[in-house]
Motif scaffolding. Structure first.
Motif, PDB file in Angstrom:
ATOM      1  N   THR A  57       0.740  -1.181   0.044  1.00 61.12           N
ATOM      2  CA  THR A  57       0.021  -0.060  -0.067  1.00 61.12           C
ATOM      3  C   THR A  57       0.854   1.160   0.013  1.00 61.12           C
ATOM      4  O   THR A  57       2.017   1.254   0.475  1.00 61.12           O
ATOM      5  CB  THR A  57      -0.938   0.222   1.140  1.00 61.12           C
ATOM      6  N   ALA A  58       0.281   2.443  -0.539  1.00 63.57           N
ATOM      7  CA  ALA A  58       1.122   3.502  -0.755  1.00 63.57           C
ATOM      8  C   ALA A  58       0.071   4.692  -0.717  1.00 63.57           C
ATOM      9  O   ALA A  58      -1.019   4.394  -0.860  1.00 63.57           O
ATOM     10  CB  ALA A  58       1.804   3.446  -2.062  1.00 63.57           C
ATOM     11  N   PRO A  59       0.725   5.995  -1.053  1.00 63.58           N
ATOM     12  CA  PRO A  59      -0.388   7.009  -0.761  1.00 63.58           C
ATOM     13  C   PRO A  59      -1.167   6.883  -2.037  1.00 63.58           C
ATOM     14  O   PRO A  59      -2.323   7.347  -1.709  1.00 63.58           O
ATOM     15  CB  PRO A  59       0.661   8.108  -1.072  1.00 63.58           C
ATOM     16  N   SER A  60      -0.697   6.511  -3.382  1.00 63.61           N
ATOM     17  CA  SER A  60      -1.672   6.310  -4.651  1.00 63.61           C
ATOM     18  C   SER A  60      -0.994   5.396  -5.190  1.00 63.61           C
ATOM     19  O   SER A  60      -0.072   4.485  -4.896  1.00 63.61           O
ATOM     20  CB  SER A  60      -1.368   7.770  -5.383  1.00 63.61           C
ATOM     21  N   ALA A  61      -2.050   4.668  -6.178  1.00 65.20           N
ATOM     22  CA  ALA A  61      -1.536   3.582  -6.863  1.00 65.20           C
ATOM     23  C   ALA A  61      -0.663   3.782  -8.089  1.00 65.20           C
ATOM     24  O   ALA A  61      -0.950   3.857  -9.197  1.00 65.20           O
ATOM     25  CB  ALA A  61      -2.936   2.859  -7.542  1.00 65.20           C
ATOM     26  N   VAL A  62       0.395   4.020  -7.529  1.00 66.46           N
ATOM     27  CA  VAL A  62       1.611   4.488  -8.626  1.00 66.46           C
ATOM     28  C   VAL A  62       2.529   3.466  -8.299  1.00 66.46           C
ATOM     29  O   VAL A  62       3.227   3.589  -7.265  1.00 66.46           O
ATOM     30  CB  VAL A  62       1.895   5.917  -8.048  1.00 66.46           C
TER      31      VAL A  62
ATOM     32  N   ALA B 246      -3.988   2.130  -3.272  1.00 62.60           N
ATOM     33  CA  ALA B 246      -3.771   3.425  -2.537  1.00 62.60           C
ATOM     34  C   ALA B 246      -4.338   3.163  -1.172  1.00 62.60           C
ATOM     35  O   ALA B 246      -5.364   2.410  -0.828  1.00 62.60           O
ATOM     36  CB  ALA B 246      -4.751   4.368  -3.299  1.00 62.60           C
ATOM     37  N   MET B 247      -4.014   3.722  -0.275  1.00 60.02           N
ATOM     38  CA  MET B 247      -4.388   3.359   1.365  1.00 60.02           C
ATOM     39  C   MET B 247      -5.676   4.084   1.442  1.00 60.02           C
ATOM     40  O   MET B 247      -5.634   5.361   0.962  1.00 60.02           O
ATOM     41  CB  MET B 247      -3.004   4.112   2.149  1.00 60.02           C
ATOM     42  N   THR B 248      -6.548   3.736   2.262  1.00 61.11           N
ATOM     43  CA  THR B 248      -7.612   4.222   2.757  1.00 61.11           C
ATOM     44  C   THR B 248      -7.068   5.438   3.874  1.00 61.11           C
ATOM     45  O   THR B 248      -6.171   5.073   4.488  1.00 61.11           O
ATOM     46  CB  THR B 248      -8.569   3.272   3.169  1.00 61.11           C
ATOM     47  N   LEU B 249      -8.066   6.138   4.169  1.00 59.67           N
ATOM     48  CA  LEU B 249      -7.760   6.911   5.498  1.00 59.67           C
ATOM     49  C   LEU B 249      -7.568   6.347   6.622  1.00 59.67           C
ATOM     50  O   LEU B 249      -6.760   6.732   7.469  1.00 59.67           O
ATOM     51  CB  LEU B 249      -9.125   8.168   5.566  1.00 59.67           C
ATOM     52  N   GLU B 250      -8.397   5.092   6.774  1.00 58.65           N
ATOM     53  CA  GLU B 250      -8.190   4.143   8.207  1.00 58.65           C
ATOM     54  C   GLU B 250      -6.626   3.835   7.809  1.00 58.65           C
ATOM     55  O   GLU B 250      -6.136   3.529   9.163  1.00 58.65           O
ATOM     56  CB  GLU B 250      -9.211   3.282   7.990  1.00 58.65           C
ATOM     57  N   GLU B 251      -6.226   3.307   6.934  1.00 60.68           N
ATOM     58  CA  GLU B 251      -5.079   2.633   6.918  1.00 60.68           C
ATOM     59  C   GLU B 251      -3.958   3.936   7.087  1.00 60.68           C
ATOM     60  O   GLU B 251      -2.907   3.539   7.639  1.00 60.68           O
ATOM     61  CB  GLU B 251      -4.711   2.096   5.495  1.00 60.68           C
ATOM     62  N   VAL B 252      -4.056   4.901   6.463  1.00 66.06           N
ATOM     63  CA  VAL B 252      -2.999   5.935   6.903  1.00 66.06           C
ATOM     64  C   VAL B 252      -2.925   6.340   8.258  1.00 66.06           C
ATOM     65  O   VAL B 252      -1.568   6.199   8.852  1.00 66.06           O
ATOM     66  CB  VAL B 252      -3.455   7.258   5.885  1.00 66.06           C
ATOM     67  N   GLU B 253      -4.149   6.387   9.055  1.00 67.80           N
ATOM     68  CA  GLU B 253      -4.032   6.762  10.238  1.00 67.80           C
ATOM     69  C   GLU B 253      -3.468   5.471  11.148  1.00 67.80           C
ATOM     70  O   GLU B 253      -2.926   5.827  12.103  1.00 67.80           O
ATOM     71  CB  GLU B 253      -5.456   7.045  10.861  1.00 67.80           C
ATOM     72  N   ARG B 254      -3.690   4.432  10.863  1.00 73.90           N
ATOM     73  CA  ARG B 254      -3.340   3.231  11.442  1.00 73.90           C
ATOM     74  C   ARG B 254      -1.748   3.024  11.233  1.00 73.90           C
ATOM     75  O   ARG B 254      -0.947   2.721  12.042  1.00 73.90           O
ATOM     76  CB  ARG B 254      -4.017   1.835  10.775  1.00 73.90           C
ATOM     77  N   THR B 255      -1.199   3.446  10.097  1.00 74.62           N
ATOM     78  CA  THR B 255       0.114   3.554   9.650  1.00 74.62           C
ATOM     79  C   THR B 255       1.012   4.501  10.614  1.00 74.62           C
ATOM     80  O   THR B 255       1.913   4.233  11.048  1.00 74.62           O
ATOM     81  CB  THR B 255       0.535   3.556   8.352  1.00 74.62           C
ATOM     82  N   VAL B 256       0.328   5.660  10.912  1.00 76.38           N
ATOM     83  CA  VAL B 256       0.892   6.644  11.727  1.00 76.38           C
ATOM     84  C   VAL B 256       0.928   6.027  13.025  1.00 76.38           C
ATOM     85  O   VAL B 256       2.117   6.213  13.742  1.00 76.38           O
ATOM     86  CB  VAL B 256       0.036   7.884  11.909  1.00 76.38           C
ATOM     87  N   GLU B 257       0.018   5.180  13.645  1.00 75.61           N
ATOM     88  CA  GLU B 257       0.165   4.628  14.874  1.00 75.61           C
ATOM     89  C   GLU B 257       0.994   3.437  14.891  1.00 75.61           C
ATOM     90  O   GLU B 257       1.934   3.146  16.009  1.00 75.61           O
ATOM     91  CB  GLU B 257      -1.343   4.016  15.425  1.00 75.61           C
ATOM     92  N   ASP B 258       1.368   2.818  13.718  1.00 74.93           N
ATOM     93  CA  ASP B 258       2.253   1.763  13.798  1.00 74.93           C
ATOM     94  C   ASP B 258       3.627   2.424  14.050  1.00 74.93           C
ATOM     95  O   ASP B 258       4.485   1.559  14.499  1.00 74.93           O
ATOM     96  CB  ASP B 258       2.341   1.197  12.372  1.00 74.93           C
TER      97      ASP B 258
ATOM     98  N   ASP C 287      -7.183  14.062  -0.834  1.00 78.64           N
ATOM     99  CA  ASP C 287      -8.195  14.105   0.386  1.00 78.64           C
ATOM    100  C   ASP C 287      -7.254  14.995   1.452  1.00 78.64           C
ATOM    101  O   ASP C 287      -6.290  15.547   0.787  1.00 78.64           O
ATOM    102  CB  ASP C 287      -8.246  12.893   1.257  1.00 78.64           C
ATOM    103  N   ARG C 288      -7.318  15.085   2.504  1.00 79.28           N
ATOM    104  CA  ARG C 288      -6.365  15.765   3.702  1.00 79.28           C
ATOM    105  C   ARG C 288      -5.068  15.489   3.664  1.00 79.28           C
ATOM    106  O   ARG C 288      -4.296  16.077   4.074  1.00 79.28           O
ATOM    107  CB  ARG C 288      -6.985  15.861   4.904  1.00 79.28           C
TER     108      ARG C 288
END
Length: 373
Positions: free
Chosen positions: A125-130, A150-162, A201-202
């Protein structure tokens, strides 16, 4: 040959890095070596390797994945299981017993991952499907890359916590701190770069969106273990791993402005061919700066010392010379040259050859500590 010590070299002056007193200004740069087992657990070879290099003012470990999703290579070490924590505890204990200090570099591969290099065979997974075009290194040889999801918002937030949880694990494992890998095409860099972040998105769009993930990771990690235990590595304008940053200046100035109030332990930056990243960082960063003469540019003893003497940086990171010279600092002090890497083909194998069998010409010396100037 004379062994008179050259403690007037600016690389050999001590430095106060927050609560940690460094006996010299040499930082052993993180370098991928791939000697963990398939569960990402460090073993005996890694204990020996890092202990041999404890003369550095500060060691930064090779990149360590904070999660299964963040893994790039199958034998890359991790910090997301208790077995991995126990393996790293053996490494940090050996380094400390040899008189050293060590930070863990937390490194998420993002689009650089591959199903063949993950125990769950998941798509990266990554910011975008590139995707990338370069072949991917696996234990079975080079394979074609895959396009990330592309990462979902939930996955982005979980990766921050990871990242924050990996930092907590690093402290439990005995590391003195952590470095966030925001450089060289890894996940944080992917959020910053033009071609790998196409989000609307944000976490994308304008500069504020593109720097948001890096800032949130730094904030969460600082909250988890203390800001004075957290450094971050950035590489503005570095095209490695097919990254494109047409104008790094506004992005990284905004990022440094957002990171500076956190009081992080240090910023780690390497110059690149087409962007004065190190001098930009010196002007816009208000804390400790770790510098390097440049990606893919040979580091020499003279060049490293000049960075300190000219005030361009506070500490100097040294990478490839540490592969073939466990005693980098001792050689500087005694006026000996660094030996070249003899067999580059052994960087990423699983055995001791080209890893722990380079000779250490000098024994460790407590008197390599110079007074603070």
């Amino acid at each position: 040959m004379s062994t008179a010590r050259n403690l007037t070299n600016p690389l050999l002056t001590a430095y106060e890095l927050g609560p940690i007193r460094l006996p010299n200004r040499v930082l052993m740069a993180p370098m991928t070596r791939l000697r963990a087992d398939r569960d990402g657990v460090p073993g005996d070879l890694m204990v020996s390797y890092y202990a041999q290099r404890a003369g550095a003012g500060l060691i930064v470990s090779e990149g360590i994945t904070p999660s299964v999703e963040g893994r790039q290579y199958l034998t890359e070490p991790g910090l997301h299981t208790e077995a991995q924590v126990e393996g790293w505890r053996r490494v940090t204990t050996a380094v400390h017993e040899a008189g050293g200090r060590i930070f863990a570099q937390i490194m998420h591969a993002g689009r650089g991952g591959h199903p063949d290099n993950r125990p769950d065979h998941g798509v990266p997974t990554a910011p975008s499907a590139v995707g990338r075009t370069a072949l991917v290194h696996t234990l079975d040889g080079k394979v074609e890359p895959v396009v990330p999801r592309a990462m979902t918002l939930e996955e982005v937030e979980r990766t921050v916590e990871d990242h924050a949880e990996a930092a907590r694990a690093a402290v439990r494992a005995g590391f003195d701190g952590v470095e966030l890998h925001g450089a060289n095409g890894y996940l944080i860099h992917q959020f910053l770069a033009d071609n790998t972040n196409l989000r609307t998105d944000r976490y994308g769009g304008d500069v504020a969106g593109r720097i948001r993930f890096a800032v949130e990771v730094a904030e969460a990690t600082a909250d988890a273990v203390g800001a004075d235990r957290v450094g971050i590595r950035l590489s503005p304008g570095n095209p490695e791993a097919e990254m494109v940053e047409a104008d790094p200046t506004p992005v990284y100035r905004s990022l440094l402005s957002a990171l500076s109030p956190l009081g992080l332990a240090y910023l780690h930056v390497a110059d690149v061919r087409d962007h004065p990243a190190l001098d930009e960082a010196r002007r816009h960063w208000n804390g400790t700066l770790v510098g390097n003469t440049g990606e893919h540019v040979e580091t020499t003893q003279e060049g490293a010392a000049a960075l300190i003497a000219e005030g361009r940086t506070d500490l100097v990171s040294i990478g490839r010379p540490y592969i073939s010279n466990p005693d980098v600092v001792e050689r500087i002090a005694d006026g000996f040259p660094w030996e070249p890497i003899a067999e580059k083909d052994f960087h990423y194998t699983s055995g001791p050859h080209g890893y722990v069998d380079y000779p250490d010409r000098f024994s460790r010396r407590a008197d390599l500590v110079a007074p603070l100037s």
